[in-house]
Design a protein around this motif. Structure first.
Motif, PDB file in Angstrom:
ATOM      1  N   MET A  72      37.758  35.069  32.374  1.00  0.00           N
ATOM      2  CA  MET A  72      39.183  34.625  32.730  1.00  0.00           C
ATOM      3  C   MET A  72      39.483  34.244  34.290  1.00  0.00           C
ATOM      4  N   PHE A  73      38.409  34.310  35.246  1.00  0.00           N
ATOM      5  CA  PHE A  73      38.701  34.407  36.514  1.00  0.00           C
ATOM      6  C   PHE A  73      37.933  33.580  37.195  1.00  0.00           C
ATOM      7  N   LEU A  74      38.650  32.905  38.520  1.00  0.00           N
ATOM      8  CA  LEU A  74      37.629  32.163  39.274  1.00  0.00           C
ATOM      9  C   LEU A  74      38.037  32.811  40.524  1.00  0.00           C
ATOM     10  N   TRP A  75      36.907  32.734  41.466  1.00  0.00           N
ATOM     11  CA  TRP A  75      37.148  33.452  42.822  1.00  0.00           C
ATOM     12  C   TRP A  75      36.803  32.439  43.756  1.00  0.00           C
ATOM     13  N   ALA A  76      37.876  32.586  44.763  1.00  0.00           N
ATOM     14  CA  ALA A  76      37.886  31.529  45.859  1.00  0.00           C
ATOM     15  C   ALA A  76      38.010  32.240  47.313  1.00  0.00           C
TER      16      ALA A  76
ATOM     17  N   SER B 184      43.286  33.336  37.943  1.00  0.00           N
ATOM     18  CA  SER B 184      43.238  33.391  36.328  1.00  0.00           C
ATOM     19  C   SER B 184      43.760  31.984  35.843  1.00  0.00           C
ATOM     20  N   PHE B 185      42.753  31.416  34.982  1.00  0.00           N
ATOM     21  CA  PHE B 185      43.196  29.888  34.642  1.00  0.00           C
ATOM     22  C   PHE B 185      43.511  30.080  33.206  1.00  0.00           C
ATOM     23  N   VAL B 186      43.723  31.242  32.438  1.00  0.00           N
ATOM     24  CA  VAL B 186      43.972  31.318  31.096  1.00  0.00           C
ATOM     25  C   VAL B 186      45.253  31.375  30.320  1.00  0.00           C
ATOM     26  N   THR B 187      46.242  31.388  31.137  1.00  0.00           N
ATOM     27  CA  THR B 187      47.453  31.387  30.792  1.00  0.00           C
ATOM     28  C   THR B 187      48.489  30.238  31.096  1.00  0.00           C
TER      29      THR B 187
END
Length: 400
Positions: free
Chosen positions: A325-329, A374-377
C-alpha cells in the motif's frame, strides 16, 4: 485553598512516560479538513470491503448460532477460524498454534509483554512500522535499529547488534513504510544467521497477499518455525473494522501469549470471528484478493506516473513497490519532510514524514528527507492532483 490548585492525585507509571501519540493518527486529524488529498493514512480502500458478504454472514450467524455468537468465547479464538488460518499458511501449522487477536496490533502488544523486560534489547528494521515501536516502547526496552538495503536487513549490521537481543522484528513483504520486499537470498541467509545467533524472529505479514506481479518468497517462519512468531491480519483482505488478526507461535511460547491475551481482553469479539469464518469459507479469498491486487496496482501505477511527470528536475527519488500500500520517497538534499508537511497540508495534500518510522536518529539526518505515500485510498484523479500539489510545494520549498 481552591481544590483546583491541588496537585493531581494521579501518579503515572514509568512506562506511561514512554507512550506517545501516533504521528499518523495526529496527521489524520488534519486530513479530515475538507479538500485535503491524503496520502498519509495506512487505510485499506473501502471499495474493497465485502459489505454484501458480511451482511449475509451476519444474518446467518445470528440465525444459526446467535446465542453462542453473543456470549463470551474461548480466548484462543473461534476454532473454525483458527483452522482456516492454519490451512491458509504456506507451511504445516497446527491450529493449536494459532491465536486469534484483536487486530495484529494486539499481537505486537502480547509479544512485547511476554518477551520484553525493561532495558532488554529489541531489534527492528530501519525504518520500521510505527505501531510496532509504540507497542514495544511500553515495556521500556532498548530499541535498536538494524540497517538494510533494497533486499532487506543487512547481515553484517545485524550480527554487530544482535548480542543479547530478545528478538528481531521484521516486515519482509511490502514493508510499511518503505514498500520493499526481502529477497529470497536475503531470507535464506537471514534464517541461517538467526539460527547461528540464537536470535528469535517476530515476522509481521499484513501485506503479503497484496502482491502485484508475483508473490513474495516463502516466509521466514516457514524456514525455522520453532524460532519465529508469525503475525497476520484480516484487516487488509477483509476489513479493518473487524479488528481481527492472528499470531502463530511455537508450542513452548504459546501458553504465555494466551495468558497475556486473557489478561488483556479475555477474547477477541466472537461475533466478528464467526462472521469472518463464514465469509472466508470456501474459495472467497481466492476470488476477492485478486480484485484488491488489481485495484491497488492501478493506483500504484498512477502514483508512479504522476511522480515521473510532476517531479522532473526536482531531485526527488522513490521506489516502485511490488505490492502492498505504500511508496517511499526521498526529498532532495536540504529539504526536511517534517518542515514540508505544514506547507503541503496548507496547499491541500498530506503525507507522513519518514522520521516517524525510525527507532532513533538516522545517520546524517537522512530520515528527515524521507516520506511515506499511501496510494490505495485515492482515485487516479486525486493522485494526479495530489502529486502535482506536492511537487509544487517541493519546488517552492527548494526555491526551484
Amino acid at each position: 485553598m481552591n481544590p483546583n490548585d491541588l496537585p493531581s492525585p494521579w501518579v503515572l507509571a514509568r512506562r506511561a512516560a514512554r507512550m506517545n501519540p501516533s504521528v499518523i493518527r495526529e496527521i489524520l486529524k488534519v486530513t479530515e479538513r475538507p479538500g485535503i488529498i491524503s496520502f498519509a493514512g495506512g487505510l485499506p480502500s473501502p471499495a474493497t470491503f465485502p459489505v454484501g458478504e458480511f451482511a449475509t454472514a451476519s444474518a446467518r450467524v445470528l440465525q444459526q448460532d446467535g446465542p453462542a455468537a453473543l456470549q463470551y468465547a474461548a480466548s484462543e479464538g473461534f476454532a473454525p477460524l483458527r483452522e482456516k488460518v492454519a490451512a491458509m499458511l504456506p507451511w504445516p501449522v497446527d491450529p493449536g498454534q494459532v491465536l486469534i487477536t484483536t487486530g495484529s496490533q494486539q499481537a505486537l502488544d502480547l509479544v512485547a509483554k511476554v518477551l520484553v523486560d525493561p532495558g532488554s534489547r529489541v531489534l527492528v528494521e530501519t525504518p520500521t512500522y510505527l505501531g510496532a515501536l509504540q507497542a514495544f516502547a511500553t515495556q521500556e526496552p532498548e530499541i535498536v535499529g538494524v540497517h538494510g538495503d533494497d533486499e532487506g536487513v543487512l547481515p553484517d549490521d545485524l550480527r554487530a547488534k544482535a548480542a543479547g537481543a530478545r528478538f528481531l522484528y521484521l516486515l519482509p513483504n511490502f514493508q510499511n513504510p518503505t514498500g520493499r520486499t526481502m529477497s529470497e537470498a536475503r531470507r535464506a541467509g537471514l534464517a541461517e544467521l538467526a539460527t547461528e545467533l540464537r536470535l528469535p524472529l517476530v515476522e509481521d505479514n499484513p501485506y503479503g497477499d497484496l502482491w502485484f506481479d508475483q508473490p513474495p518468497p516463502l516466509p521466514l517462519s516457514a524456514r525455522r518455525p520453532d524460532h519465529c512468531v508469525y503475525l497476520g491480519s484480516f484487516s487488509k483482505v477483509l476489513a479493518p473494522g473487524l479488528r481481527l488478526g492472528f499470531l502463530v507461535a511455537p508450542a513452548p511460547l504459546y501458553p504465555k501469549l494466551l495468558q497475556a491475551k486473557q489478561a488483556a481482553d479475555l477474547h477477541s469479539p466472537g461475533f466478528d470471528q464467526r462472521m469472518a469464518a463464514q465469509v472466508v469459507a470456501g474459495d472467497f479469498l481466492d476470488r476477492h484478493v485478486p480484485r484488491i491486487r488489481a485495484l491497488y496496482r492501478s493506483q500504484r501505477d498512477a502514483m508512479v506516473a504522476a511522480l515521473q511527470r510532476e517531479t522532473g528536475g526536482l531531485g526527488v527519488e522513490w521506489n516502485v513497490p511490488g505490492g502492498g500500500m505504500f511508496l517511499w520517497a526521498r526529498l532532495p538534499p536540504g529539504l526536511n519532510a517534517l518542515e514540508l508537511l505544514p506547507r503541503a497540508v496548507e496547499a491541500g495534500v498530506a503525507f507522513v514524514p519518514g522520521a516517524a518510522f525510525h527507532a532513533g536518529d538516522s545517520e546524517d539526518g537522512q530520515a528527515l528527507r524521507t516520506l511515506r505515500l499511501s496510494f490505495v485510498t485515492a482515485s487516479a484523479a486525486e493522485i494526479d492532483r495530489g502529486i502535482a500539489t506536492l511537487a509544487a510545494t517541493i519546488r517552492q520549498a527548494a526555491g526551484a
